[in-house]
Design a protein around this motif. Structure first.
Motif, short mmCIF file in Angstrom:
data_model
loop_
_atom_site.label_atom_id
_atom_site.label_comp_id
_atom_site.label_asym_id
_atom_site.label_seq_id
_atom_site.Cartn_x
_atom_site.Cartn_y
_atom_site.Cartn_z
N LEU A 23 -31.88 -1.44 -44.05
CA LEU A 23 -31.28 -2.49 -43.43
C LEU A 23 -31.30 -3.18 -42.14
O LEU A 23 -31.49 -4.07 -41.48
CB LEU A 23 -29.82 -2.53 -44.29
N LEU A 24 -31.73 -1.62 -41.79
CA LEU A 24 -32.20 -2.06 -40.07
C LEU A 24 -33.72 -1.67 -39.38
O LEU A 24 -33.83 -0.54 -40.22
CB LEU A 24 -31.13 -0.41 -39.01
N TRP A 25 -33.80 -2.34 -38.92
CA TRP A 25 -35.27 -2.53 -38.18
C TRP A 25 -35.33 -2.83 -36.57
O TRP A 25 -34.37 -3.06 -36.15
CB TRP A 25 -36.13 -3.87 -39.46
N GLN A 26 -36.19 -1.93 -36.25
CA GLN A 26 -36.45 -1.75 -34.84
C GLN A 26 -37.53 -2.73 -34.55
O GLN A 26 -38.63 -3.30 -34.74
CB GLN A 26 -36.72 -0.19 -33.77
N VAL A 27 -37.33 -3.24 -33.63
CA VAL A 27 -38.04 -4.65 -32.61
C VAL A 27 -38.82 -4.22 -31.35
O VAL A 27 -38.03 -3.93 -30.66
CB VAL A 27 -37.49 -5.60 -32.78
N SER A 28 -40.27 -4.19 -31.10
CA SER A 28 -40.81 -3.61 -30.32
C SER A 28 -41.81 -4.03 -30.07
O SER A 28 -42.63 -4.46 -30.67
CB SER A 28 -40.19 -2.29 -30.02
N GLY A 29 -42.71 -4.04 -28.76
CA GLY A 29 -44.03 -4.42 -28.34
C GLY A 29 -44.03 -5.76 -27.72
O GLY A 29 -42.58 -6.46 -27.77
N LYS A 34 -37.57 -2.87 -23.67
CA LYS A 34 -36.57 -2.38 -24.63
C LYS A 34 -37.14 -2.49 -25.60
O LYS A 34 -36.93 -4.03 -25.65
CB LYS A 34 -35.12 -2.34 -23.68
N PRO A 35 -36.44 -1.25 -27.10
CA PRO A 35 -36.77 -1.94 -27.80
C PRO A 35 -35.27 -3.19 -28.43
O PRO A 35 -34.16 -2.77 -28.01
CB PRO A 35 -36.84 -1.17 -29.31
N SER A 36 -35.77 -3.86 -29.41
CA SER A 36 -34.52 -4.92 -29.87
C SER A 36 -33.86 -4.41 -31.92
O SER A 36 -34.93 -3.74 -31.96
CB SER A 36 -34.37 -6.83 -29.88
N TYR A 37 -33.00 -4.61 -31.88
CA TYR A 37 -32.88 -4.05 -33.37
C TYR A 37 -32.20 -5.60 -34.27
O TYR A 37 -31.18 -6.53 -34.06
CB TYR A 37 -31.58 -3.56 -33.30
N LEU A 38 -32.92 -5.38 -35.86
CA LEU A 38 -32.45 -6.42 -36.79
C LEU A 38 -32.22 -5.54 -37.58
O LEU A 38 -32.86 -5.00 -38.36
CB LEU A 38 -33.90 -7.27 -37.36
N PHE A 39 -30.57 -5.74 -37.92
CA PHE A 39 -29.74 -5.80 -39.16
C PHE A 39 -29.43 -6.95 -39.94
O PHE A 39 -29.15 -7.64 -39.70
CB PHE A 39 -28.75 -5.05 -38.24
N GLY A 40 -29.94 -6.77 -41.69
CA GLY A 40 -29.18 -7.46 -42.24
C GLY A 40 -27.75 -6.82 -43.33
O GLY A 40 -27.64 -5.94 -43.56
N THR A 41 -27.13 -7.82 -43.06
CA THR A 41 -25.68 -7.53 -43.01
C THR A 41 -25.06 -8.41 -44.83
O THR A 41 -26.30 -8.91 -45.46
CB THR A 41 -24.33 -8.57 -42.24
N TYR A 42 -24.35 -7.81 -44.98
CA TYR A 42 -23.15 -8.90 -46.53
C TYR A 42 -22.08 -9.21 -45.76
O TYR A 42 -21.39 -8.67 -45.72
CB TYR A 42 -22.86 -7.64 -47.18
N HIS A 43 -21.60 -10.78 -46.17
CA HIS A 43 -21.25 -11.27 -45.39
C HIS A 43 -19.50 -11.20 -45.26
O HIS A 43 -18.59 -11.30 -44.88
CB HIS A 43 -21.27 -13.33 -45.57
N ILE A 44 -19.61 -10.72 -46.94
CA ILE A 44 -17.69 -10.20 -47.70
C ILE A 44 -17.66 -8.63 -46.48
O ILE A 44 -16.45 -8.48 -47.08
CB ILE A 44 -17.66 -10.44 -48.68
N LEU A 45 -18.59 -8.01 -46.67
CA LEU A 45 -18.36 -6.31 -46.65
C LEU A 45 -17.86 -5.75 -45.34
O LEU A 45 -17.64 -6.95 -44.40
CB LEU A 45 -19.79 -5.84 -46.47
N LYS A 46 -16.58 -5.27 -45.01
CA LYS A 46 -15.98 -5.11 -44.06
C LYS A 46 -16.63 -3.99 -43.38
O LYS A 46 -17.31 -2.92 -43.61
CB LYS A 46 -14.14 -5.12 -44.71
N ASP A 47 -16.02 -4.06 -42.35
CA ASP A 47 -16.57 -2.56 -41.06
C ASP A 47 -16.71 -1.59 -41.12
O ASP A 47 -17.64 -0.87 -40.35
CB ASP A 47 -15.93 -3.77 -39.77
N SER A 48 -15.69 -1.01 -41.77
CA SER A 48 -15.38 0.14 -42.01
C SER A 48 -17.06 0.53 -42.73
O SER A 48 -16.51 2.29 -42.83
CB SER A 48 -13.95 0.82 -42.86
N TYR A 49 -17.49 -0.25 -43.47
CA TYR A 49 -19.05 0.12 -44.25
C TYR A 49 -19.32 0.98 -43.08
O TYR A 49 -20.41 1.64 -43.20
CB TYR A 49 -19.25 -0.63 -44.27
N LEU A 50 -19.54 0.79 -41.75
CA LEU A 50 -20.11 1.15 -41.02
C LEU A 50 -20.22 2.72 -40.04
O LEU A 50 -20.61 3.22 -39.54
CB LEU A 50 -19.89 0.50 -38.97
N ASP A 51 -19.01 3.34 -40.64
CA ASP A 51 -18.75 4.63 -40.08
C ASP A 51 -18.86 5.73 -41.48
O ASP A 51 -19.22 6.55 -40.82
CB ASP A 51 -17.03 5.02 -41.02
N GLN A 52 -20.30 5.01 -42.55
CA GLN A 52 -21.02 5.65 -43.04
C GLN A 52 -21.84 5.63 -42.81
O GLN A 52 -23.13 6.08 -43.55
CB GLN A 52 -20.22 5.87 -44.60
#
Length: 287
Positions: A23-29, A34-52
């Motif tokens: 779900l996470l992609w690094q964008v460079s070149g 410096k690289p940027s990042y592209l992350f695909g979210t799930y709009h109803i998913l709560k942020d404690s998901y990020l703990d894992q």
């Protein structure tokens, strides 16, 4: 029905050009310092998901800028509420009495609300409430997560940390897309069809959740393709928005390393952001 399934699927959009799941992609070149990042979210998913998911947290911390689909504008809330209304029409005028009773019974069961309270609200709003109720009730795996929805978290936390937070769309643009793309007559027919096909909707909601939590972009892409073939064109929800976003993202990433958080279904596909960024000359790699 295309929009209603997209509302279940509007938490995401994908390409099978890579067999790697992320779900996470690094964008460079392409001139980025410096690289940027592209992350695909799930709009109803709560942020404690990020703990894992520490890799997402790390990418977010490394970015100086945050890009999200939309930032809530309190000054636009009244306009949003007014645009949701049908001041000269009502749901009982748009569908038959039999269809209305069918929808009313299902709406009460799924949401706990009396449909009569929403008779003069555009049917797409009622459909959205119903689809979210299906997602929340059928996807038990989501209940273990707490906090804010991911998109809101990234924007709010970014402001607290002093990051530059940029929306890709205004509330006005999203209101127009969701409320006014189809006439209310079509929205009402879609609402009835949604209730009649509730079994498929519930099954889909669980499948989407499982695919997201396993970071299976290919699986989500295939599922979205199936619905595209069955229920019609959804380009205005995904492809057109991706093309518009690509007019903004290169400049944003050129100024500062940026964490871009958008619905996961915007990432893949031949018209997805991964492929569009690659065509623009960037190196896009899964993390």
């Amino acid at each position: 029905m295309k929009k209603l399934h997209a509302l279940l699927v509007l938490a995401f959009i994908v390409q099978s050009a890579t067999a790697q799941s992320s779900l996470l992609w690094q964008v460079s070149g392409n001139g980025l310092k410096k690289p940027s990042y592209l992350f695909g979210t799930y709009h109803i998913l709560k942020d404690s998901y990020l703990d894992q998911n520490t890799k997402v947290k790390t990418a977010y911390q490394n970015a100086d800028g945050v890009v999200v689909e939309m930032v809530v504008d309190s000054s636009a809330m009244l306009n949003m509420a007014m645009r949701a209304l049908m001041l000269t029409n009502s749901l009982p005028n748009l569908i038959s009495e039999k269809e209305y009773n069918l929808v009313a019974a299902e709406f009460q069961k799924a949401t706990g609300f009396d449909l009569g309270l929403f008779n003069q609200v555009k049917p797409i709003v009622t459909s959205t409430m119903l689809s979210l109720a299906y997602l929340e009730k059928e996807s038990d795996t989501l209940k273990r997560f707490t906090g804010q929805p991911l998109d809101l978290y990234f924007a709010a936390e970014g402001k607290k940390l002093g990051k530059t937070v940029t929306p890709l769309e205004t509330m006005e643009e999203q209101i127009t897309m969701l409320y006014d793309h189809d006439p209310v007559e079509k929205q009402a027919k879609q609402l009835v069809q949604m209730v009649k096909e509730k079994g498929n909707m519930r099954k889909t909601s669980q499948s989407l959740t499982n695919l997201y939590l396993s970071e299976d972009l290919n699986g989500m892409w295939k599922l979205s393709e199936q619905y595209g073939e069955q229920y019609g064109d959804m380009t205005y929800l995904v492809d057109e928005r991706n093309r518009n976003w690509m007019k903004k993202l290169p400049n944003l990433m050129a100024v500062r390393p940026t964490f871009v958080a958008v619905g996961a279904l915007h990432l893949p596909g031949p018209n997805g952001l991964i492929e569009l960024l690659r065509k623009a000359g960037y190196k896009v790699e899964p993390l």
